[in-house]
Design an enzyme around this catalytic site. Structure first.
Site, PDB file in Angstrom:
ATOM      1  N   HIS A   1       0.854  -1.188   0.006  1.00  0.00           N
ATOM      2  CA  HIS A   1       0.166  -0.135   0.016  1.00  0.00           C
ATOM      3  C   HIS A   1       0.887   1.082  -0.078  1.00  0.00           C
ATOM      4  O   HIS A   1       0.588   2.233  -0.714  1.00  0.00           O
ATOM      5  CB  HIS A   1      -0.859   0.046   1.222  1.00  0.00           C
ATOM      6  CG  HIS A   1      -1.598   1.171   1.552  1.00  0.00           C
ATOM      7  ND1 HIS A   1      -3.021   1.418   1.158  1.00  0.00           N
ATOM      8  CD2 HIS A   1      -1.290   2.315   2.088  1.00  0.00           C
ATOM      9  CE1 HIS A   1      -3.398   2.597   1.360  1.00  0.00           C
ATOM     10  NE2 HIS A   1      -2.360   3.366   2.073  1.00  0.00           N
ATOM     11  N   GLU A   2       2.095   1.207   0.681  1.00  0.00           N
ATOM     12  CA  GLU A   2       2.576   2.431   0.882  1.00  0.00           C
ATOM     13  C   GLU A   2       3.694   2.649  -0.228  1.00  0.00           C
ATOM     14  O   GLU A   2       3.788   3.615  -0.893  1.00  0.00           O
ATOM     15  CB  GLU A   2       3.692   2.122   2.205  1.00  0.00           C
ATOM     16  CG  GLU A   2       2.838   2.343   3.607  1.00  0.00           C
ATOM     17  CD  GLU A   2       1.719   3.500   3.723  1.00  0.00           C
ATOM     18  OE1 GLU A   2       1.963   4.593   3.034  1.00  0.00           O
ATOM     19  OE2 GLU A   2       1.086   3.238   4.519  1.00  0.00           O
TER      20      GLU A   2
ATOM     21  N   HIS B   1       1.732   4.308  -2.810  1.00  0.00           N
ATOM     22  CA  HIS B   1       1.594   5.831  -2.702  1.00  0.00           C
ATOM     23  C   HIS B   1       2.543   6.301  -3.463  1.00  0.00           C
ATOM     24  O   HIS B   1       2.373   7.376  -4.109  1.00  0.00           O
ATOM     25  CB  HIS B   1       1.615   6.041  -1.074  1.00  0.00           C
ATOM     26  CG  HIS B   1       0.261   6.086  -0.526  1.00  0.00           C
ATOM     27  ND1 HIS B   1      -0.826   6.933  -0.762  1.00  0.00           N
ATOM     28  CD2 HIS B   1      -0.345   5.587   0.649  1.00  0.00           C
ATOM     29  CE1 HIS B   1      -1.890   6.740  -0.208  1.00  0.00           C
ATOM     30  NE2 HIS B   1      -1.419   5.956   0.955  1.00  0.00           N
TER      31      HIS B   1
ATOM     32  N   GLU C   1      -6.308   6.970  -1.331  1.00  0.00           N
ATOM     33  CA  GLU C   1      -6.226   5.828  -0.289  1.00  0.00           C
ATOM     34  C   GLU C   1      -7.025   4.702  -1.047  1.00  0.00           C
ATOM     35  O   GLU C   1      -6.369   3.250  -0.843  1.00  0.00           O
ATOM     36  CB  GLU C   1      -6.931   6.195   0.935  1.00  0.00           C
ATOM     37  CG  GLU C   1      -6.053   7.114   1.812  1.00  0.00           C
ATOM     38  CD  GLU C   1      -4.791   6.416   1.986  1.00  0.00           C
ATOM     39  OE1 GLU C   1      -4.489   5.172   2.389  1.00  0.00           O
ATOM     40  OE2 GLU C   1      -3.927   7.320   2.045  1.00  0.00           O
TER      41      GLU C   1
END
Length: 291
Positions: A145-146, A149, A222
């Protein structure tokens, strides 16, 4: 580069529309005649608005390391650190970005964040609590997930959005202050106390309204980062990680880091408008709906 051009073009388009509207309504000639140069004001607002936002972005890694106490892993000291660095390396390669710095910050809470000036100069950090609480598969999904980003350019995107709203908050608040000073208080020379008081109040009100826009964009990013994490680590692992976060009720990161963490605090009613993250239930449902 495309993102920067897009937002600068959007900013310019809004400026042109605003300028044309003011001219058609007779506002611009009135303001100019009464001592307010809109072109100079707009340049000033843009320099200040984008300047502050981009400076914050430029020092974001340094600030994150200092404020969160991040210990960057230069050489892995144990198997956990080795696994963490290699997981980030694998996902960075899969996502087509440069290898981020990898760090651990001393917090018992389960959280993680990514920050940095661009895709090839980023930092991915996880909490000690995450490493001790989550399974490897769940932690890998959070890392994915990071990394997503970073790969999506979310730090730059939100900095540019913040720059746009900063510009227009400063621009419009000064027009409002000038108008009140001239029309209501009949001040013909310079700017009196009414200008500064009105400008400050307008900046506060417009700033709150503008933050709703920024937070909306943050929530959309997100959802996209969740999909990116699912692509890198697996949909099942990403859902499991979010479900684990929901069961733990993680403490949110400090405000400046919240938008790039894995979880946000819950809120209801109007507070939802100011959330950096969608509710975990919505994120899980959105992932389940992905085919």
């Amino acid at each position: 580069m495309k993102r920067i051009v897009l937002f600068l073009a959007t900013n310019l388009a809004i400026v042109l529309v605003l300028s044309l509207t003011m001219r058609l309504l007779g506002v611009e000639p009135y303001l100019t005649a009464n001592g307010l140069n809109l072109t100079s004001l707009l340049i000033f607002a843009a320099v200040m608005g984008f300047g502050g936002s981009l400076i914050s972005l430029a020092i974001s890694k340094w600030m994150a390391k200092k404020s969160m106490g991040v210990q960057v892993i230069e050489t892995p000291a144990n198997s956990t650190e080795f696994w963490l660095v290699e997981t980030v390396r694998k996902y960075a390669d899969d996502a087509g970005i440069g290898m981020p710095e990898v760090g651990i910050f001393p917090s018992p809470e389960v959280n993680a964040f990514a920050t940095g000036m661009n895709k090839n100069n980023a930092l991915v950090a996880v909490s000690a609590g995450l490493l001790s609480t989550m399974t490897r598969a769940e932690a890998e999904a959070v890392i994915g997930h990071e990394v997503a980003h970073v790969a999506n350019g979310d730090m730059v995107t939100l900095a540019l959005i913040q720059g746009v709203v900063n510009t227009f908050v400063m621009f419009l608040s000064r027009i409002i202050g000038h108008t009140v000073d001239r029309v209501v208080f009949k001040n013909e020379e310079g700017h009196g106390p009414a200008f500064f008081v009105t400008m400050i109040v307008a900046e506060l009100v417009l700033g709150i309204l503008a933050s709703i826009i920024v937070m909306w964009f943050s929530r959309q990013r997100e959802f996209r980062a969740d999909r990116g994490g699912a692509s890198l680590a697996g949909k099942g692992a990403m859902i499991a990680a979010l479900e684990r976060l929901r069961s733990l009720h993680p403490h949110p990161l400090p405000d400046k880091m919240a938008a790039f963490g894995i979880a946000g605090g819950g809120a209801a009613g109007l507070k939802r408008l100011f959330m950096t993250h969608p509710p975990l239930e919505e994120r899980i449902a959105a992932l389940r709906a992905v085919q």
